[in-house]
Design an enzyme around this catalytic site. Structure first.
Site, short mmCIF file in Angstrom:
data_model
loop_
_atom_site.label_atom_id
_atom_site.label_comp_id
_atom_site.label_asym_id
_atom_site.label_seq_id
_atom_site.Cartn_x
_atom_site.Cartn_y
_atom_site.Cartn_z
N SER A 54 -41.62 52.93 42.85
CA SER A 54 -41.68 54.36 43.20
C SER A 54 -43.11 54.86 43.10
O SER A 54 -44.05 54.05 43.13
CB SER A 54 -40.74 55.17 42.29
N ASN A 55 -43.31 56.16 42.99
CA ASN A 55 -44.65 56.75 42.91
C ASN A 55 -44.56 58.06 42.11
O ASN A 55 -43.46 58.52 41.81
CB ASN A 55 -45.19 56.97 44.34
N PRO A 56 -45.71 58.67 41.77
CA PRO A 56 -45.68 59.82 40.83
C PRO A 56 -45.34 61.18 41.45
O PRO A 56 -45.51 62.20 40.78
CB PRO A 56 -47.10 59.85 40.26
N SER A 57 -44.85 61.24 42.68
CA SER A 57 -44.55 62.54 43.29
C SER A 57 -43.54 63.32 42.44
O SER A 57 -42.54 62.76 41.99
CB SER A 57 -43.98 62.32 44.70
N ALA A 87 -43.07 61.75 49.34
CA ALA A 87 -43.90 60.55 49.19
C ALA A 87 -42.94 59.36 49.30
O ALA A 87 -42.45 58.85 48.30
CB ALA A 87 -44.62 60.57 47.86
#
Ligand code: C5P
Length: 210
Positions: A25-28, A92
């Site tokens: 995943s990502n930090p959005s 994102a």
């Protein structure tokens, strides 16, 4: 108020599972998309918010569809859009997902040091037949990259920002963005709260659709 518009907005990250307890995943945090949803609803527009996993409350007057993966977000977006809508992609989306997802938690001894990946669909590029607004979070060549994406994804406008700049990008309450149009015009905005940026975006959508 101008004629009410029909907004469909994607927000937050997506999760791409490796096994039931591990994902890419990502930090959005979803703040930008939720702010646009809130601003649009407050201005009397109809809003469908397609949200990845985030810890934010649904803004009042907004219809929310929760999703986890990029493919779920793509299906929800295809279902929600119509020819009279404005599709704003702030999510994102993970560009890649593991080729396979194990049905049981993988033991450390079973895990390989290589994960095979496959491309996820580009949701914004694939949606067609409505007005589309995109976001470009860049670390370098911000204007060039954003202009290229605006044209490549057939957008009415792209909202570009440099995520390396302090007070702009993932998780912050403020943002400093530039509106970029397919004909190469640019409109830089000063640093402001994400809710203020959101209001400017909604107003710009009203102008585009007038
Ligand atoms: O190409 P890039 O990922 O930088 O494009 C960013 C824009 O495209 C954002 O508006 C994002 O929400 C959207 N996007 C998407 N589906 C993807 C990748 C990006 O909708 N798989």
């Amino acid at each position: 108020m101008k004629k009410p518009l029909n907004f469909v907005i994607t927000a937050g990250p997506t999760r791409e599972f490796i096994d039931p307890v591990r994902f890419l995943s990502n930090p959005s945090t979803g703040k930008m998309g939720f702010s646009i949803a809130r601003a649009a609803a407050k201005l009397g527009h109809k809003v469908t918010l397609i949200a990845g996993p985030v810890a934010l409350k649904t803004p009042s007057g907004v219809e929310r569809v929760d999703v986890v993966s990029a493919r779920e977000m793509f299906n929800a977006a295809k279902e929600a859009v119509s020819t009279d809508c404005i599709f704003i992609a702030t999510a994102a989306v993970a560009d890649w997902r593991p080729k396979t997802c194990a049905t049981k938690k993988l033991k450390k001894t079973e895990m390989s040091d290589v994960i095979k990946l496959v491309r996820n669909p580009d949701i914004l590029k694939s949606i067609s037949g409505c007005v589309k607004i995109g976001f470009a979070a860049e670390t370098n060549d911000v204007l060039e990259e954003a202009t290229r994406k605006c044209r490549e994804k057939n957008l009415a406008m792209i909202v570009a920002n440099d995520v390396t700049e302090e007070g702009a990008g993932f998780g912050t309450d403020t943002n400093r963005v530039v509106f970029i149009y397919p004909d190469g015009r640019t409109m830089p905005l000063k640093k402001m709260s994400k809710l203020a940026v959101a209001r400017r975006i909604v107003r710009e959508c009203e102008n585009i659709c007038s």
